[in-house]
Design a protein around this motif. Structure first.
Motif, PDB file in Angstrom:
ATOM      1  N   SER A   1       0.901  -1.263  -0.071  1.00  0.00           N
ATOM      2  CA  SER A   1       0.015  -0.055  -0.091  1.00  0.00           C
ATOM      3  C   SER A   1       0.944   1.300   0.050  1.00  0.00           C
ATOM      4  O   SER A   1       0.562   2.147  -0.498  1.00  0.00           O
ATOM      5  CB  SER A   1      -1.021   0.017   1.262  1.00  0.00           C
ATOM      6  OG  SER A   1      -0.095  -0.091   2.414  1.00  0.00           O
TER       7      SER A   1
ATOM      8  N   GLU B   1       0.761   4.141  -2.946  1.00  0.00           N
ATOM      9  CA  GLU B   1       0.619   5.702  -2.695  1.00  0.00           C
ATOM     10  C   GLU B   1       1.779   6.575  -3.295  1.00  0.00           C
ATOM     11  O   GLU B   1       1.613   7.487  -3.707  1.00  0.00           O
ATOM     12  CB  GLU B   1       0.691   5.965  -1.031  1.00  0.00           C
ATOM     13  CG  GLU B   1       0.146   7.326  -0.746  1.00  0.00           C
ATOM     14  CD  GLU B   1       0.056   7.571   0.897  1.00  0.00           C
ATOM     15  OE1 GLU B   1      -0.736   7.806   1.322  1.00  0.00           O
ATOM     16  OE2 GLU B   1       1.284   7.508   1.487  1.00  0.00           O
TER      17      GLU B   1
ATOM     18  N   GLU C   1       1.084   6.575  -6.712  1.00  0.00           N
ATOM     19  CA  GLU C   1       0.003   7.493  -7.095  1.00  0.00           C
ATOM     20  C   GLU C   1       0.427   8.906  -7.188  1.00  0.00           C
ATOM     21  O   GLU C   1       0.084   9.754  -8.000  1.00  0.00           O
ATOM     22  CB  GLU C   1      -1.043   7.253  -6.223  1.00  0.00           C
ATOM     23  CG  GLU C   1      -2.307   8.131  -6.518  1.00  0.00           C
ATOM     24  CD  GLU C   1      -3.027   8.094  -5.324  1.00  0.00           C
ATOM     25  OE1 GLU C   1      -4.282   8.910  -5.437  1.00  0.00           O
ATOM     26  OE2 GLU C   1      -3.150   7.092  -4.313  1.00  0.00           O
ATOM     27  N   HIS C   2       1.323   9.427  -6.151  1.00  0.00           N
ATOM     28  CA  HIS C   2       1.566  10.566  -6.160  1.00  0.00           C
ATOM     29  C   HIS C   2       2.605  10.937  -7.172  1.00  0.00           C
ATOM     30  O   HIS C   2       2.727  12.283  -7.694  1.00  0.00           O
ATOM     31  CB  HIS C   2       2.435  10.829  -4.819  1.00  0.00           C
ATOM     32  CG  HIS C   2       1.601  10.870  -3.677  1.00  0.00           C
ATOM     33  ND1 HIS C   2       2.175  10.759  -2.189  1.00  0.00           N
ATOM     34  CD2 HIS C   2       0.291  10.842  -3.368  1.00  0.00           C
ATOM     35  CE1 HIS C   2       0.930  10.510  -1.367  1.00  0.00           C
ATOM     36  NE2 HIS C   2      -0.244  10.659  -2.134  1.00  0.00           N
TER      37      HIS C   2
END
Length: 454
Positions: A294, A298, A301-302
């Protein structure tokens, strides 16, 4: 990776709602969708003006954008507000009127120079004034087009970088405002020195010519100085002391615009590379830890959001980047062409070498600052490739693939990307063209100095 598609949205205004459905913008041009980010809405509200306390790009650059408005660049309303929602563009506004006035004045100088060159004949050396005013006029047009896009761009930028202002991301020792200020003050200070040396060189040369030439009976005065040095303007306008003073003002403004093109690109580059540096710092902290999937989801995604922001910024900035590179390439070649020329007074040599070194340094600084975006976007590759088998997952593989294959850099209309490799290619191009120009200019260099009192 075969069969894998990167989650890279070309339209930065599209968003994903909580139920997984795509939210489309109502109408073009793209508008900033604030409803998709609750945290941004809270910070953007009138009750909680917390922007002034955050390490945001808008807060870092607004003093220099306001300074640019004093020189008729970026005609925006509300640029000093901490809330980016208050920034807007309007044709019927005082900043726009001021910009149009200075554009009209610059156009007069351009037409006067063009008329003068048609009469006396255009050469490689006297063409520089026409190129200078032409670049400034083009910069005005480009900045007006950019100002129209800026409200949506800065809101989207603020929304994207909001996540980097809180943990687990850390603010480096030199925050964004500090980095932008150092670059801006360096360029502004050096450009002021260059313009001051130019004025001193021209004024001292004028005074010595008046004192040494017996055929000149007119005493040294402000009126005579203006008419001799800006005679091309008065082929279109009648002379008056007010017009003479206004010409000096316009020349100073044009010099600022000429330098601000590079300064603006540097500030944009600092803001983008700063966020990629924060992503790299977060990856580096996880190097010797066992990390769950996870976390990498993240981070990726950033990273994708920053790539989307870069694409959005590049779509509005590419015209300015192209103009800046063409401008720098021409003036570097022109200044190098004059290296072997004989100058009359010591102050002329001081100004020439200062101007040449400043121009070379500024051009290199622009490229290296912009290339830092590409360097920072790939700096975490080595760490990701050393991730232990216990932490290895498909998201790490995807992030490595994206960092390896995608060109993350500003561009000039997609003709080229601002990377370190381009800087060396540009240097080789300059050397090639300079050798050609020196051969064509050989007859002019043999003539030596023109008569002082001619």
């Amino acid at each position: 990776m075969k069969g894998h598609t990167l989650n890279f949205r070309k339209n930065p205004n599209k968003d994903i709602s909580n139920d997984g459905k795509e939210v489309k913008p109502e109408s073009p041009p793209p508008k900033f969708v604030e409803e998709s980010n609750l945290e941004f809405n809270i910070l953007a509200s009138e009750k909680l003006p917390n922007y002034a306390k955050l390490d945001l790009f808008h807060r870092a650059v607004y003093p220099f954008m306001f300074l640019a408005q004093c020189f008729a660049i970026m005609p925006l309303i509300g640029i000093r507000e901490s809330n980016p929602r208050r920034i807007r563009f309007a044709y019927k506004s005082i900043p726009m009127i001021v910009t149009l006035i200075f554009m009209a004045a610059t156009l007069i100088l351009f037409l006067g120079m063009f008329t003068h060159l048609v009469k006396i004949g255009i050469t490689a050396k006297n063409f520089v004034g026409l190129v200078f005013f032409g670049c400034v006029l083009s910069a005005y047009v480009v900045f007006i087009r950019l100002a129209k896009k800026w409200p949506a761009l800065i809101r989207y930028w603020t929304r994207t970088e909001m996540v980097f202002t809180k943990t687990p991301y850390e603010i480096p020792k030199r925050n964004l405002s500090r980095r932008v200020q150092l670059a801006a003050f360096a360029i502004i200070g050096l450009s002021l020195g260059e313009h001051a040396l130019y004025q001193v060189s021209v004024i001292l040369s004028y005074q010595r010519r008046i004192n040494l030439c017996t055929n000149i009976t007119t005493p040294a005065s402000f009126d005579d100085y203006i008419q001799r040095n800006y005679d091309y303007v008065f082929q279109l306008l009648p002379y008056s002391p007010f017009i003479g003073a206004f010409i000096l003002l316009i020349n100073g403004v044009c010099t600022f615009v000429w330098n601000y093109m590079d300064l603006f690109i540097m500030m944009i580059s600092k803001g983008l590379s700063y966020r990629f540096e924060q992503i790299t710092a977060r990856i580096r902290k996880l190097e010797h830890e066992e990390v769950c999937e996870s976390v990498f989801i993240e981070i990726r995604e950033h990273y994708v959001k920053m790539c989307e922001l870069l694409e959005f910024v590049d779509s509005g900035m590419s015209s300015l980047i192209l103009l800046s590179c063409v401008n720098n390439l021409y003036f570097v070649c022109y200044q190098l062409l004059n290296v072997f020329n004989k100058l009359r007074w010591p102050i002329n040599y001081v100004y020439f070498w200062y101007s040449l070194l400043y121009l070379l340094g500024r051009t290199a600084f622009v490229f290296l600052t912009a290339a830092e975006i590409n360097e920072e976007s790939k700096r975490g590759l080595g760490i990701l490739r050393r991730v232990s088998s216990r932490s290895w997952c498909v998201e790490v593989e995807r992030l490595i693939f994206q960092m390896t294959t995608q060109t993350v850099a500003l561009s000039g209309k997609k003709f080229y990307f601002l990377t370190r490799r381009l800087l060396f290619g540009m240097a080789g191009t300059i050397v090639t063209y300079e050798l050609v120009l020196l051969q064509f200019d050989e007859p002019n260099r043999r003539k030596g100095l023109q008569p002082l009192c001619a």
